[in-house]
Design a protein around this motif. Structure first.
Motif, PDB file in Angstrom:
ATOM      1  N   PHE A  91       0.798  -1.157  -0.066  1.00 40.46           N
ATOM      2  CA  PHE A  91      -0.218   0.474   0.166  1.00 40.46           C
ATOM      3  C   PHE A  91       1.187   1.301   0.132  1.00 40.46           C
ATOM      4  O   PHE A  91       1.760   0.867   0.546  1.00 40.46           O
ATOM      5  N   SER A  92       0.076   2.099  -1.076  1.00 46.56           N
ATOM      6  CA  SER A  92       1.482   3.741  -1.308  1.00 46.56           C
ATOM      7  C   SER A  92       0.090   3.948  -1.368  1.00 46.56           C
ATOM      8  O   SER A  92      -0.577   4.165  -2.165  1.00 46.56           O
ATOM      9  N   ARG A  93       0.799   5.998  -1.285  1.00 44.00           N
ATOM     10  CA  ARG A  93      -0.373   6.943  -1.697  1.00 44.00           C
ATOM     11  C   ARG A  93       0.557   7.159  -2.489  1.00 44.00           C
ATOM     12  O   ARG A  93       2.050   7.809  -2.947  1.00 44.00           O
ATOM     13  N   GLU A  94       0.140   7.466  -3.804  1.00 43.77           N
ATOM     14  CA  GLU A  94       0.305   8.303  -4.875  1.00 43.77           C
ATOM     15  C   GLU A  94       1.028   9.514  -5.020  1.00 43.77           C
ATOM     16  O   GLU A  94       0.763  10.658  -4.275  1.00 43.77           O
ATOM     17  N   ASP A  95       2.140   9.993  -5.438  1.00 46.65           N
ATOM     18  CA  ASP A  95       3.266  10.635  -5.577  1.00 46.65           C
ATOM     19  C   ASP A  95       2.990  12.002  -5.921  1.00 46.65           C
ATOM     20  O   ASP A  95       2.088  11.884  -7.155  1.00 46.65           O
ATOM     21  N   THR A  96       3.220  13.459  -5.501  1.00 49.44           N
ATOM     22  CA  THR A  96       2.302  14.149  -5.855  1.00 49.44           C
ATOM     23  C   THR A  96       2.956  15.201  -7.268  1.00 49.44           C
ATOM     24  O   THR A  96       2.588  15.589  -8.547  1.00 49.44           O
ATOM     25  N   THR A  97       4.224  13.975  -7.853  1.00 49.28           N
ATOM     26  CA  THR A  97       4.989  14.481  -8.693  1.00 49.28           C
ATOM     27  C   THR A  97       4.299  13.600 -10.153  1.00 49.28           C
ATOM     28  O   THR A  97       5.269  13.438 -11.333  1.00 49.28           O
ATOM     29  N   ASP A  98       3.798  12.450  -9.913  1.00 50.81           N
ATOM     30  CA  ASP A  98       2.923  11.298 -10.968  1.00 50.81           C
ATOM     31  C   ASP A  98       2.605  11.894 -11.058  1.00 50.81           C
ATOM     32  O   ASP A  98       1.504  13.148 -11.562  1.00 50.81           O
ATOM     33  N   PRO A  99       2.498  11.545 -12.987  1.00 55.17           N
ATOM     34  CA  PRO A  99       1.674  12.508 -14.211  1.00 55.17           C
ATOM     35  C   PRO A  99      -0.426  12.378 -13.307  1.00 55.17           C
ATOM     36  O   PRO A  99      -0.793  13.049 -14.300  1.00 55.17           O
ATOM     37  N   ASN A 100      -0.260  10.601 -12.951  1.00 54.30           N
ATOM     38  CA  ASN A 100      -1.447  10.589 -12.755  1.00 54.30           C
ATOM     39  C   ASN A 100      -1.886  11.695 -11.241  1.00 54.30           C
ATOM     40  O   ASN A 100      -3.187  11.158 -10.930  1.00 54.30           O
ATOM     41  N   ALA A 101      -0.998  11.951 -10.733  1.00 56.81           N
ATOM     42  CA  ALA A 101      -2.290  12.251  -9.883  1.00 56.81           C
ATOM     43  C   ALA A 101      -2.297  13.776 -10.168  1.00 56.81           C
ATOM     44  O   ALA A 101      -2.647  14.270 -11.406  1.00 56.81           O
ATOM     45  N   LEU A 102      -3.794  13.996  -8.679  1.00 57.16           N
ATOM     46  CA  LEU A 102      -4.530  14.934  -9.482  1.00 57.16           C
ATOM     47  C   LEU A 102      -4.020  16.460  -8.947  1.00 57.16           C
ATOM     48  O   LEU A 102      -3.316  16.932  -7.761  1.00 57.16           O
ATOM     49  N   THR A 103      -3.919  17.784  -9.978  1.00 57.97           N
ATOM     50  CA  THR A 103      -3.712  18.499 -10.194  1.00 57.97           C
ATOM     51  C   THR A 103      -4.685  19.361  -8.746  1.00 57.97           C
ATOM     52  O   THR A 103      -5.915  19.384  -8.346  1.00 57.97           O
ATOM     53  N   GLY A 104      -4.074  19.923  -7.069  1.00 58.53           N
ATOM     54  CA  GLY A 104      -5.016  20.322  -5.930  1.00 58.53           C
ATOM     55  C   GLY A 104      -5.687  20.008  -5.799  1.00 58.53           C
ATOM     56  O   GLY A 104      -6.047  20.403  -4.456  1.00 58.53           O
ATOM     57  N   ALA A 105      -4.763  18.098  -5.230  1.00 58.55           N
ATOM     58  CA  ALA A 105      -5.975  17.202  -3.982  1.00 58.55           C
ATOM     59  C   ALA A 105      -5.212  17.748  -3.034  1.00 58.55           C
ATOM     60  O   ALA A 105      -4.189  17.602  -2.751  1.00 58.55           O
ATOM     61  N   ALA A 106      -6.545  17.796  -2.179  1.00 58.54           N
ATOM     62  CA  ALA A 106      -5.718  17.886  -0.593  1.00 58.54           C
ATOM     63  C   ALA A 106      -4.586  16.850  -0.672  1.00 58.54           C
ATOM     64  O   ALA A 106      -3.818  16.575  -0.075  1.00 58.54           O
ATOM     65  N   VAL A 107      -5.372  15.650  -0.345  1.00 59.28           N
ATOM     66  CA  VAL A 107      -4.440  14.301  -0.424  1.00 59.28           C
ATOM     67  C   VAL A 107      -5.033  13.410  -1.890  1.00 59.28           C
ATOM     68  O   VAL A 107      -5.816  13.419  -2.152  1.00 59.28           O
ATOM     69  N   GLN A 108      -3.599  12.853  -2.199  1.00 51.93           N
ATOM     70  CA  GLN A 108      -3.816  12.076  -3.465  1.00 51.93           C
ATOM     71  C   GLN A 108      -4.678  10.841  -3.310  1.00 51.93           C
ATOM     72  O   GLN A 108      -4.577  10.230  -1.373  1.00 51.93           O
ATOM     73  N   GLY A 109      -5.092  10.079  -3.648  1.00 51.76           N
ATOM     74  CA  GLY A 109      -5.470   8.885  -3.440  1.00 51.76           C
ATOM     75  C   GLY A 109      -4.484   7.492  -2.979  1.00 51.76           C
ATOM     76  O   GLY A 109      -3.185   7.695  -3.870  1.00 51.76           O
ATOM     77  N   GLY A 110      -4.642   6.700  -2.237  1.00 52.19           N
ATOM     78  CA  GLY A 110      -3.559   5.457  -1.971  1.00 52.19           C
ATOM     79  C   GLY A 110      -4.451   4.282  -3.021  1.00 52.19           C
ATOM     80  O   GLY A 110      -5.128   4.208  -3.380  1.00 52.19           O
ATOM     81  N   GLU A 111      -2.748   3.582  -3.064  1.00 50.44           N
ATOM     82  CA  GLU A 111      -3.360   2.016  -3.946  1.00 50.44           C
ATOM     83  C   GLU A 111      -2.787   1.135  -3.217  1.00 50.44           C
ATOM     84  O   GLU A 111      -1.850   0.609  -2.615  1.00 50.44           O
ATOM     85  N   HIS A 112      -3.670   0.122  -3.215  1.00 51.05           N
ATOM     86  CA  HIS A 112      -3.644  -0.959  -2.651  1.00 51.05           C
ATOM     87  C   HIS A 112      -3.421  -2.448  -3.981  1.00 51.05           C
ATOM     88  O   HIS A 112      -3.768  -2.450  -4.851  1.00 51.05           O
ATOM     89  N   ARG A 113      -1.996  -2.871  -4.273  1.00 49.75           N
ATOM     90  CA  ARG A 113      -1.460  -3.994  -4.693  1.00 49.75           C
ATOM     91  C   ARG A 113      -0.986  -4.918  -4.546  1.00 49.75           C
ATOM     92  O   ARG A 113      -0.590  -5.189  -3.265  1.00 49.75           O
ATOM     93  N   THR A 146       9.232   0.916 -17.466  1.00 52.14           N
ATOM     94  CA  THR A 146       7.822   0.531 -17.699  1.00 52.14           C
ATOM     95  C   THR A 146       6.981   1.080 -19.061  1.00 52.14           C
ATOM     96  O   THR A 146       7.639   2.212 -19.326  1.00 52.14           O
ATOM     97  N   ILE A 147       6.400   0.723 -19.404  1.00 49.75           N
ATOM     98  CA  ILE A 147       5.156   1.475 -19.741  1.00 49.75           C
ATOM     99  C   ILE A 147       3.997   1.533 -18.828  1.00 49.75           C
ATOM    100  O   ILE A 147       3.843   0.785 -19.061  1.00 49.75           O
ATOM    101  N   GLU A 148       3.703   2.514 -18.882  1.00 49.58           N
ATOM    102  CA  GLU A 148       2.565   3.584 -17.706  1.00 49.58           C
ATOM    103  C   GLU A 148       1.620   4.200 -18.491  1.00 49.58           C
ATOM    104  O   GLU A 148       1.886   4.726 -19.301  1.00 49.58           O
ATOM    105  N   ASP A 149       0.752   3.482 -17.825  1.00 50.68           N
ATOM    106  CA  ASP A 149      -1.219   4.225 -18.341  1.00 50.68           C
ATOM    107  C   ASP A 149      -1.211   5.205 -17.626  1.00 50.68           C
ATOM    108  O   ASP A 149      -1.849   6.048 -16.566  1.00 50.68           O
ATOM    109  N   PHE A 150      -2.150   5.870 -18.298  1.00 52.67           N
ATOM    110  CA  PHE A 150      -2.572   7.627 -17.920  1.00 52.67           C
ATOM    111  C   PHE A 150      -4.349   6.819 -17.739  1.00 52.67           C
ATOM    112  O   PHE A 150      -4.565   6.007 -17.870  1.00 52.67           O
ATOM    113  N   ALA A 151      -4.796   7.776 -16.706  1.00 52.71           N
ATOM    114  CA  ALA A 151      -5.883   7.742 -15.584  1.00 52.71           C
ATOM    115  C   ALA A 151      -7.274   7.743 -16.696  1.00 52.71           C
ATOM    116  O   ALA A 151      -7.893   7.195 -16.430  1.00 52.71           O
TER     117      ALA A 151
END
Length: 499
Positions: A229-251, A403-408
């Motif tokens: 489990f981790s929280r999405e980094d603010t520098t990730d291309p899929n991070a939400l601009t202006g969000a107070a708390v980014q989403g968490g990822e369960h893998r 790796t090849i990553e997907d846009f949200a």
């Protein structure tokens, strides 16, 4: 008196010789009984000892009796050892070790005995390593840490700063079976800001289990499972601009592999499965933002064939095929993002013993999306890892992954990510270890007009072992992404309690 003493001993000696002759006739040489009787029977005193009254040199037997030296012609031939061997007087009796109680693998580049043959106390336990907790045939090494940290961020939204506590827990559970091996590792961290503001807190957790099965001299299988489990980094291309708390990822991950040697050929087949679930992000107004359209399942099948040119060099060819299936056929922007990927690479494994080992490969990877509006992505791949120990107490680790990553969402399919990791640890003293870390992530966006981004991370740390069970740590790290004008500085110090 001397004559009387000698005359008294002679009849006893004749009786002993007669008994020895009878045992030799009725019990052939080589039998266990013949050896026992021969060892326990006093030897005839020599002429010199009979004359001066001194005794012959003695030897200790299993029963504890002291016996004289037996002439070489009277000692039966050695038989298979049926009991613990005799030793010189005062030496301990060594028993054969139980293989089930021995570890299945030894540490790389271990400490050696001293030059004069004395015992080096650091052989049993590596520097900074605790004895652990014995749980049957398993050994558990847990630790808990508490650090105080400060963080300063700078981005397009302006600078921000927070002070917080981090509580960490880590553990390793290993088996010491004579065959097969099970290793379970886990760690987690919980952050708590000073005050009521929770912005920026990044909890994380990870646990992995790996079971190695020795199916034969030439065949090995591995079963593994994990959770992260981790929280999405603010520098990730899929991070939400202006969000107070980014989403968490369960893998959740699981997989199986089997490896077999066919003479000079080495074959490997592996299947990896994954499940990823996203938690809601939080907007600046406090409302939740659902990310459930990104929930997905993944599968990847790969096969490798290598040829052993020498034990130190094994070239290989690897093929892989994978698929990603999203829970929803269409995401929130109306695109079908499920995809299939195919790749191939050639490389070589290098094993130069305890000093250097690793592998490097170059190949090609292509990803094609179900939605025809999303352009396929092809990438030249560079992958590898290197573990190098130039001297005892110094270790260098390098890793490269493509790796090849997907846009949200949106009309872009994905991007290509090249990641280089580097680490250096050096033992300054027996209880003082220094660390240097570095990371470079290069992202290219072939299917969109987004500018390529490079992210740099550097870190340094010290661990001072106050004793075997308590460490004092200090760390500093800096992350910089020029294209986003974003930077982050972290400084922390704390204590680690180990067992």
């Amino acid at each position: 008196m001397n004559v009387k003493g000698t005359a008294t001993r002679l009849p006893t000696s004749r009786k002993a010789a007669t008994l020895l002759l009878a045992c030799t006739i009725f019990y052939p040489q080589g039998s266990a009984f013949a050896q026992t009787v021969t060892t326990a029977t006093p030897a005839l005193p020599s002429a010199a000892s009979a004359a001066d009254g001194t005794a012959s040199p003695t030897a200790t037997t299993e029963s504890g009796l002291s016996t004289g030296a037996v002439p070489a012609t009277a000692v039966p031939a050695p038989a298979p050892q049926l009991w613990r061997p005799s030793n010189n007087p005062g030496d301990p009796i060594y028993e054969q070790q139980d293989e089930a109680g021995q570890p299945y693998a030894e540490a790389e580049n271990p400490y050696e005995p001293t030059v004069d043959g004395g015992e080096n106390p650091r052989i049993a336990t590596e520097p900074g390593q605790t004895p652990g907790i014995r749980l049957g045939t398993f050994l558990l090494r847990p630790s808990i840490s508490q650090t105080i940290n400060t963080e300063k961020q700078t981005n397009t939204g302006g600078p921000s700063r927070r002070n917080y506590l981090t509580t960490g827990i880590r553990g390793t559970l290993t088996s010491d079976w004579s065959r097969h091996a099970l290793t379970v590792t886990g760690d987690g961290a919980w952050e708590r800001n000073f005050g009521s503001d929770k912005d920026g807190e990044e909890p994380r957790a990870r646990i992995e289990a790996d079971l190695r099965l020795d199916l034969g001299e030439e065949t090995t299988a591995n079963l593994k499972a994990g959770y992260e489990f981790s929280r999405e980094d603010t520098t990730d291309p899929n991070a939400l601009t202006g969000a107070a708390v980014q989403g968490g990822e369960h893998r959740f991950t699981t997989g199986a592999s089997i490896e077999r040697d066919f003479g000079k050929l080495r074959g490997l087949a592996a299947l990896d499965l994954s499940r990823t679930v996203y938690t809601d992000a939080k907007g600046v107004d406090g409302r939740p933002i659902s990310l459930s359209d990104r929930d997905q399942n993944g599968a990847n099948l790969r096969g490798r064939i290598g040829y052993e040119l020498s034990p130190a060099l094994i070239p290989f060819l690897e093929l892989n095929a994978g698929t990603t299936k999203y829970d929803r056929r269409l995401d929130n922007s109306g695109y079908a993002r499920s995809s299939n990927a195919y790749g191939a690479k050639v490389g070589a494994e290098v094993d130069l013993g305890e000093k250097t080992r690793g592998e490097a490969a170059i190949g090609y990877l292509r990803k094609q999306y179900d939605d025809e509006r999303l352009a396929s992505i092809g990438a030249l791949t560079l992958d590898g890892e290197l573990n190098w120990s130039p001297q005892r107490g110094t270790n260098v680790n390098l890793g490269l992954r493509t790796t090849i990553e997907d846009f949200a969402g949106g009309p872009q399919g994905g991007w290509i990510s090249y990641r280089l990791d580097a680490g250096l640890t050096h033992e300054l003293r027996s209880n003082l270890v220094a660390r240097l870390t570095g990371q470079i992530v290069h992202r290219t966006f072939p299917s969109s007009d987004i500018e390529n981004a490079v992210e740099y991370t550097a870190g340094a740390g010290l661990t001072w072992g106050l004793n075997r069970y308590l460490d004092l740590t200090a760390d500093v790290s800096y992350q910089w992404t020029p294209v986003y004008d974003s930077s982050e500085l972290r400084v922390g110090a704390g204590l680690v309690l180990k067992r």
